[in-house]
Design a protein around this motif. Structure first.
Motif, PDB file in Angstrom:
ATOM      1  N   ARG A   1      -6.836  84.860 -68.156  1.00  0.00           N
ATOM      2  CA  ARG A   1      -5.516  85.062 -69.137  1.00  0.00           C
ATOM      3  C   ARG A   1      -5.146  86.722 -68.906  1.00  0.00           C
TER       4      ARG A   1
ATOM      5  N   TYR B   1       0.250  77.794 -67.376  1.00  0.00           N
ATOM      6  CA  TYR B   1       0.374  78.494 -68.530  1.00  0.00           C
ATOM      7  C   TYR B   1       2.021  78.476 -68.809  1.00  0.00           C
TER       8      TYR B   1
ATOM      9  N   ALA C   1       2.161  82.276 -72.635  1.00  0.00           N
ATOM     10  CA  ALA C   1       0.642  82.381 -72.117  1.00  0.00           C
ATOM     11  C   ALA C   1      -0.230  81.407 -72.804  1.00  0.00           C
TER      12      ALA C   1
END
Length: 456
Positions: free
Chosen positions: A102, A81, A85
């Motif tokens: 995440r 990432y 993000a």
């Protein structure tokens, strides 16, 4: 004793194995987990270093792709990432792209160092690409926990196998040790029991068990040998003295009989008194011989019908009772078989009936009855004579215990010896209304045998 020793050693060994194996297994498990986690994080950092060159320095993604392909071939899932993000690159599997991944990326980009937990058999690791405070991106690597679980299972399997092997060895050792210690003690206990039952030639085995048990067996054998010598010496002295006295007593009686045949008046009276003393002394010698034989008795139990023996002895003594004007009867009782030595019940009843006939005055009665009492047969010989006071009853079963006895004072001693050597008991009670009752408790024949005992 053997069981107690075995269980004690087993419990002790089990506790020691648990205290040793379980902490070792826990320690090895923790070390494997740490090693697995460190390996995963090291692989993640290698990919993060390659990703930093692509994200910060804008170099080609060739190096990053090469590391990601190597991780994919090892079975890992990788996702890269950027600083916002956003997913930049990933392997074919999507295990590193979920919601939890995440969240870890957000923590890494904010400067935190998360420790992701295991999720559905996968371990997640997130590392920053570049500086920790201002990363250029983040790398998430998901690795299957199956190899870790297999290694942990192997650790606990080997630990269990080692514990089981140690426990099995402890079982074998404890059983051997318990038998080594308890078997000679059991043998020594059996020898002591047989010695107490009258087997004076009994000896213990002295070449088995620990040295302390061997010394104990040797000491027991020395004690048994000394006891045997003392008892046999005592019996031999009594028997020899009694036997040797019979010949001069018989000769003395014959001389007195010859002198009394021609004596008159006072001389005849004195000779009659001397003859009475000689007769009393002869009975005493016969009693000593009977005691010596009774003390040497080691019975072999046989089935003895009490009702038959009682009826026979009453029939044998009825003429003597009739001459003394004494009523001798036997109450009807059940058919019982006692476990006694051959001829012992006849000798017991003969002594009791003779004592009762001597004690009961003219017109008196002697009654014999028997019945079952639990595992014993209760035999009672009752008379309505003068009886005994408490002091006389306390010493009645001792040799020459009652100095006021009319006879030699050995009849009840013989009865007590013959009863106790067969495992029974004898006691004296007062007859209701006056007199003496001798109560015998004899062991019943457990197999229900109806055999007849041999006669004297």
């Amino acid at each position: 004793m053997s069981r107690r020793i075995t269980w004690t050693l087993l419990v002790l060994t089990t506790v020691l194995l648990v205290l040793a194996v379980v902490p070792l297994g826990v320690s090895l498990t923790a070390r494997e987990r740490v090693a697995f986690r460190d390996s995963q994080r090291a692989a993640t950092r290698v990919i993060a270093a390659a990703a930093e060159e692509h994200l910060s320095d804008h170099r080609p993604a060739t190096g990053m792709r090469r590391e990601m392909d190597a991780a994919a071939r090892a079975g890992d899932c990788v996702a890269v990432y950027d600083a916002s993000a956003r997913l930049v690159a990933s392997t074919e599997c999507t295990a590193a792209q979920g919601e939890e991944a995440r969240e870890h990326v957000a923590d890494v980009l904010s400067g935190h160092e998360p420790e992701p937990p295991e999720r559905e058999g996968l371990l997640l690791a997130a590392e920053p690409a570049g500086e920790v405070r201002r990363p250029a991106g983040a790398v998430v690597l998901a690795r299957s926990a199956a190899p870790l679980d297999a290694r942990i299972a192997a650790i606990w399997g080997w630990s269990a196998a080692i514990g089981a092997a140690g426990l099995a060895a402890s079982v074998l050792l404890s059983v051997r040790l318990a038998r080594w210690v308890s078997r000679p003690l059991s043998t020594l206990d059996a020898s002591a029991r047989r010695l107490g039952e009258g087997a004076l030639d009994e000896r213990a085995v002295v070449d088995e068990g620990p040295p302390e048990v061997r010394r104990l067996a040797a000491t027991f054998n020395a004690m048994a040998a000394r006891t045997e010598a003392l008892v046999h010496g005592h019996r031999a002295v009594i028997a020899d003295v009694s036997h040797q006295l019979r010949t001069p007593l018989a000769a003395l009686r014959l001389r007195l009989d010859v002198l009394a045949a021609g004596a008159e008046d006072d001389t005849a009276t004195e000779l009659a008194a001397a003859q009475g003393e000689i007769a009393r002394l002869s009975r005493l010698v016969d009693g000593l011989l009977a005691v010596a034989r009774a003390e040497q008795t080691t019975p072999r139990p046989t089935a003895v019908r009490i009702d038959d023996v009682v009826a026979e002895r009453v029939a044998a003594w009825s003429p003597v009772a009739g001459e003394r004007h004494v009523r001798l009867t036997a109450d009807a009782g059940p058919a019982l078989s006692a476990s006694l030595g051959s001829g012992h019940l006849e000798q017991i009843l003969d002594n009791l009936i003779a004592n009762a006939l001597d004690a009961v005055p003219d017109g008196g009665s002697v009654t014999i009855d028997h019945r079952a009492l639990g595992a014993s047969a209760l035999v009672r010989v009752r008379d309505d004579g003068p009886g005994m006071d408490a002091e006389a009853k306390a010493v009645a079963f001792r040799r020459f215990g009652d100095t006021r006895a009319r006879g030699a004072g050995l009849g009840l001693a013989i009865v007590h010896r013959l009863v106790t050597v067969n495992g029974g008991t004898a006691r004296l009670e007062d007859t209701p209304g006056g007199g003496l009752t001798v109560v015998l408790e004899l062991p019943l024949r457990q197999d229900g045998g109806q055999g007849r005992a041999g006669r004297r």
